[in-house]
Design a protein around this motif. Structure first.
Motif, PDB file in Angstrom:
ATOM      1  N   SER A 127      -0.370   7.842  13.166  1.00 38.61           N
ATOM      2  CA  SER A 127      -0.739   6.706  12.331  1.00 38.61           C
ATOM      3  C   SER A 127      -0.342   6.929  10.880  1.00 38.61           C
ATOM      4  O   SER A 127       0.256   7.959  10.522  1.00 38.61           O
ATOM      5  CB  SER A 127      -2.250   6.469  12.447  1.00 38.61           C
ATOM      6  N   THR A 147      -2.522   2.515   6.598  1.00 39.49           N
ATOM      7  CA  THR A 147      -2.424   1.085   6.325  1.00 39.49           C
ATOM      8  C   THR A 147      -3.680   0.416   6.892  1.00 39.49           C
ATOM      9  O   THR A 147      -4.453   1.050   7.618  1.00 39.49           O
ATOM     10  CB  THR A 147      -1.185   0.489   7.002  1.00 39.49           C
ATOM     11  N   ASN A 194      -3.972  -1.581   9.417  1.00 35.28           N
ATOM     12  CA  ASN A 194      -3.970  -1.439  10.869  1.00 35.28           C
ATOM     13  C   ASN A 194      -4.178   0.008  11.296  1.00 35.28           C
ATOM     14  O   ASN A 194      -4.836   0.281  12.296  1.00 35.28           O
ATOM     15  CB  ASN A 194      -2.652  -1.962  11.453  1.00 35.28           C
ATOM     16  N   GLY A 195      -3.617   0.929  10.545  1.00 34.38           N
ATOM     17  CA  GLY A 195      -3.752   2.333  10.904  1.00 34.38           C
ATOM     18  C   GLY A 195      -5.174   2.844  10.788  1.00 34.38           C
ATOM     19  O   GLY A 195      -5.674   3.534  11.687  1.00 34.38           O
ATOM     20  N   SER A 233      -8.661   5.273  12.897  1.00 33.00           N
ATOM     21  CA  SER A 233      -9.303   6.483  12.379  1.00 33.00           C
ATOM     22  C   SER A 233     -10.766   6.222  12.043  1.00 33.00           C
ATOM     23  O   SER A 233     -11.630   7.080  12.271  1.00 33.00           O
ATOM     24  CB  SER A 233      -8.550   7.016  11.162  1.00 33.00           C
ATOM     25  N   THR A 256       0.565  12.287  10.736  1.00 34.26           N
ATOM     26  CA  THR A 256       1.096  11.308   9.791  1.00 34.26           C
ATOM     27  C   THR A 256       2.462  10.828  10.255  1.00 34.26           C
ATOM     28  O   THR A 256       3.428  11.602  10.300  1.00 34.26           O
ATOM     29  CB  THR A 256       1.210  11.907   8.386  1.00 34.26           C
ATOM     30  N   ILE A 304       2.867   1.669  13.857  1.00 39.26           N
ATOM     31  CA  ILE A 304       1.647   2.473  13.957  1.00 39.26           C
ATOM     32  C   ILE A 304       0.473   1.514  14.037  1.00 39.26           C
ATOM     33  O   ILE A 304       0.592   0.345  13.632  1.00 39.26           O
ATOM     34  CB  ILE A 304       1.501   3.435  12.738  1.00 39.26           C
ATOM     35  N   PRO A 305      -0.671   1.940  14.601  1.00 36.62           N
ATOM     36  CA  PRO A 305      -0.969   3.259  15.161  1.00 36.62           C
ATOM     37  C   PRO A 305      -0.671   3.309  16.659  1.00 36.62           C
ATOM     38  O   PRO A 305      -0.455   2.283  17.307  1.00 36.62           O
ATOM     39  CB  PRO A 305      -2.472   3.381  14.908  1.00 36.62           C
ATOM     40  N   SER A 349      -3.296  -1.812  17.637  1.00 40.39           N
ATOM     41  CA  SER A 349      -4.595  -1.370  17.120  1.00 40.39           C
ATOM     42  C   SER A 349      -5.772  -2.045  17.812  1.00 40.39           C
ATOM     43  O   SER A 349      -6.790  -1.402  18.075  1.00 40.39           O
ATOM     44  CB  SER A 349      -4.666  -1.608  15.608  1.00 40.39           C
TER      45      SER A 349
END
Length: 230
Positions: free
Chosen positions: A22, A25, A27-28, A32, A46, A68-69, A86
């Protein structure tokens, strides 16, 4: 897991835990944040937004859509699970952990409804607005495209403001829908777009974002993975 092509470019230190690929951002960080909230052990890698990363053969082997992710979970319900998108990842993690997706079928449907509101509306419209306010689109003399997305962003914020007038979280209890919506609201700061959307006109949304940003798991998730690989 160790046999997956992505391991050649982003080797895992502990292949027994969920692997997150990811970048921080909106969306990323949804994913997390969810992993932190749910307490699922994971290792973050990363993946920058450069073509050298997201269009590399190793990453495309996991996500052919080069975004990503993405995750690989060696401990899925039927063995190893790899996923991209996501929203799909959030649903998977919520069902895996049994958290943040409602306790009944009706509650689950409501959570997914608002998750889709973010996936189909808030994210794409805010992202396009950001392009026309902060990035290359801001140089266009014709401001009609920018205004189109600003107007739609305002409409979506008004929807949220009304829904949040009598509850703290969008689907009732705190859920993956909030984990999806919160990062995109926070992105208005990054885009420098709060004035454009008349942010002060949405006090319920502003209070909602403050509640979201105050959560310890959110504070941690917003920094994972680091922008610079370690």
């Amino acid at each position: 897991m160790t046999q997956h092509p992505i391991s050649q470019k982003w080797p895992s230190k502990d292949p027994s835990v969920l692997q997150l690929y990811s970048f921080p951002t909106p969306n990323g960080v949804k994913v997390s944040i969810a992993l932190e909230e749910m307490g699922i052990p994971y290792e973050a890698h990363t993946v920058t937004l450069s073509d050298a990363d997201v269009k590399s053969p190793e990453f495309l082997a996991l996500n052919p859509n080069n975004k990503i992710p993405a995750i690989i979970d060696p401990n899925g319900p039927d063995g190893e699970v790899s996923l991209f998108e996501s929203g799909a990842i959030l649903i998977y993690l919520a069902e895996k952990s049994g958290k943040f997706i409602g306790k009944t079928a009706a509650e689950k449907a409501t959570v997914i409804q608002w998750l889709m509101f973010q996936m189909g509306g808030l994210g794409p419209m805010f992202g396009q607005m950001g392009f026309f306010i902060k990035f290359a689109g801001s140089e266009w003399e014709d401001k009609r495209p920018q205004q189109r997305y600003v107007d739609e962003a305002k409409r979506l914020l008004n929807v949220l403001n009304g829904e949040l007038s009598e509850r703290d979280w969008i689907a009732g209890d705190y859920s993956i829908a909030d984990m999806a919506i919160g990062p995109w609201l926070n992105a208005l700061n990054f885009y420098g777009a709060k004035d454009a959307v008349d942010w002060d006109s949405y006090p319920n949304v502003a209070a909602y974002l403050d509640r979201f940003m105050a959560r310890p798991a959110v504070k941690k998730g917003l920094t994972v993975p680091p922008r610079t690989p370690v």
